[in-house]
Design an enzyme around this catalytic site. Structure first.
Site, short mmCIF file in Angstrom:
data_model
loop_
_atom_site.label_atom_id
_atom_site.label_comp_id
_atom_site.label_asym_id
_atom_site.label_seq_id
_atom_site.Cartn_x
_atom_site.Cartn_y
_atom_site.Cartn_z
N HIS A 127 0.81 -1.22 0.00
CA HIS A 127 0.00 0.00 0.00
C HIS A 127 0.85 1.27 0.00
CE1 HIS A 127 0.39 -0.10 4.54
NE2 HIS A 127 0.42 1.21 4.35
N ASP A 157 0.12 -7.68 1.67
CA ASP A 157 0.54 -6.28 1.65
C ASP A 157 2.06 -6.15 1.66
OD1 ASP A 157 0.20 -3.56 1.50
OD2 ASP A 157 -0.14 -3.26 3.64
N SER A 232 4.70 2.62 7.83
CA SER A 232 4.30 1.48 7.01
C SER A 232 5.44 1.00 6.12
CB SER A 232 3.10 1.85 6.12
OG SER A 232 1.94 1.98 6.89
#
Length: 505
Positions: A127, A157, A232
């Site tokens: 992402h 992911d 992230s």
């Protein structure tokens, strides 16, 4: 008599002793010895200094047009022939306010880490780089390099990038074994929160095996090490500097850290990264079954002592077990030596297995435990097969007259024969067989379980039924056996199967 001198001396001694006692109890407790846990050193500076060079900041840019960009204002919809049409056309079209307007650049920031210094391989979250036109990797020494996307996996992911060092010496870190991490172990997160690169935070493993409903293989490590937006894709390290997780998600009403962050365990991520590097895509094992949880009611109906495993609700045509090795109604309790405690365990351990591998699968069939041998297929091929099967909605719309449907009422349902007439009425596919549910009474046991008209009862207590009389006979037999619940296998209009239990009291 005691002289005044002795009294004064005794008083001074008492006061001094009292003061010492107060100081000892309040200010400097002599009975408390400060200790520091061996796994949690007073400083992590040496470890952080060694790891910072391998952690990178990732910046991406994406070109969007008109209303797709942030802050864009859509053009108003005006009536045909409106006198304001020309004015609005000029105002919006010349300012990029419609979809044909000027393109805009949208940028985002994230984190990542180098796992191969010679090849320039960088790992991050999918992402972080999704839909990006340009990806740049920023290193701790100020160097910025363009990155090429090697492969992504949306299910976990994970994304793998490649940079060309061009004489720039990179620092790499390696994956550790996340299965060895225990709740309470110290961990360190390094990343780019809110664009503040090179940020180090420390905490512990708060929990393991977390399912946050983000994907089919959720098995997150939960940590209280501060993780925020921009972290992230960054690494979660153990106390020896090995990557045991990829920081991916947080729970936060405000968007900032409240001490609940989630990392993809290295046990799952490392295999995905290897496949993306080797093939540019994932190649997961596939069993070819549809599954659902084993509830207490289902376990009781199947004669199981405890509710565990994954209940096979259906077998996909053309899949690895379409030969009858595993059947609908079987409960998988062990796969390739690994216990299946609950439904979500099975997809993960199967996906981690190599395509083409022959494995032992322990199942419970009609109350009897047995072991079967299965050769795994490839999940990516199976998804195409399953989607084609779901799209098969062919039905028999013949014009032949049919006799009146015989019906029966049982457990709050009205059931009838499945023939041309009922297939046409409910749109049931031609390859679905059993007894059709034509009506469900409100507030009945069947309604509580979500049974709908048009569903087809194919089995009761793992025995096939073909007529309303079969249904009545099976329910009657179960009641005579003292069963409290009836286990029904239901087929949807397109043939997808599921199991439900219905109270018979």
């Amino acid at each position: 008599m005691i002289s005044d001198t002795l009294l004064r001396a005794a008083r001074r001694t008492f006061i001094a002793g009292t003061a010492a006692f107060v100081v000892g109890m309040v200010a400097v407790p002599s009975f408390v010895t400060p200790t520091i846990a061996s796994d949690g050193p007073p400083s992590v500076a040496d470890l952080a200094e060694h790891l910072l060079g391998a952690v990178v900041n990732i910046s991406t840019s994406q070109t969007v047009k008109g209303t797709e960009g942030p802050g864009a204002v859509p053009m108003p919809q005006l009536p045909e022939g409106s006198p304001f049409q020309d004015f609005f056309d000029d105002f919006f079209k010349n300012r990029g306010g419609d979809k044909g307007g000027a393109a805009q650049k949208v940028q985002s920031l994230g984190s990542g880490f180098v796992i191969d210094a010679e090849q320039g391989i960088v790992v991050t979250n999918n992402h972080v780089i999704a839909d990006a036109d340009d990806i740049e990797v920023n290193f701790s020494d100020g160097i910025t390099l363009k990155a090429k996307l090697i492969g992504t996996d949306t299910k976990t992911d994970v994304a793998v990038l490649k940079v060309e060092p061009k004489g720039h010496k990179l620092t790499a870190v390696k994956f550790g074994d996340s299965t060895k991490m225990r709740v309470g172990d110290w961990v360190m997160a390094i990343g780019n929160p809110f664009g503040l690169g090179g940020t180090v935070t420390v905490g512990i493993v708060s929990a393991r095996n977390r399912d946050i409903n983000s994907g089919p293989y959720d098995d997150f490590i939960q940590t209280d090490a501060a993780i925020n937006r921009g972290n992230s894709g960054g690494p979660l390290f153990n106390s020896t500097g090995e990557v045991i997780g990829i920081n991916t998600a947080i729970i936060s009403p405000s968007g900032g850290s409240i001490g609940i962050g989630f990392s993809i365990p290295s046990q799952l991520a490392a295999g995905v990264v290897d496949q993306l590097r080797q093939f540019g895509e994932t190649r997961r094992g596939w069993l070819g079954v549809r599954i659902q949880p084993v509830t207490d009611d289902i376990a009781e109906s199947l004669g199981m002592a405890t509710a565990k495993g994954a209940l096979v609700a259906g077998v996909i045509k053309g899949g690895p077990v379409d030969n009858g090795t595993i059947q609908a109604g079987d409960v998988v309790i062990k796969f390739d030596g690994k216990d299946i405690h609950e439904m979500r365990d099975l997809p993960r351990v199967v996906a981690e297995s190599p395509v083409g591998k022959a494995v032992d699968v322990v199942i419970v069939r009609k109350g009897v435990e047995q072991t079967v041998k299965v050769t795994l297929g490839r999940l990516e091929d199976g998804e195409k097969l399953a989607s084609g099967e779901n799209g098969n909605t062919d039905q028999d719309n013949g014009d032949k007259a049919t006799p009146p449907v015989s019906t029966a009422s049982v457990l709050g349902m009205t059931v009838g024969e499945l023939n041309d007439q009922t297939r046409q009425k409910f749109g049931i596919a031609a390859d679905v067989s059993g007894v059709v549910v034509t009506d469900v009474a409100k507030d009945s046991a069947a309604a509580e379980r979500g049974i709908q008209p048009g569903e087809v009862i194919t089995e009761i207590a793992q025995e096939s039924v073909a007529t309303p009389k079969d249904v009545m006979d099976r329910i009657g037999a179960l009641k005579e056996q003292g069963r409290k619940n009836a286990l029904l296998m239901l087929a949807s209009k397109t043939g997808e199967l599921r199991f439900v239990t219905i109270r018979m009291d």
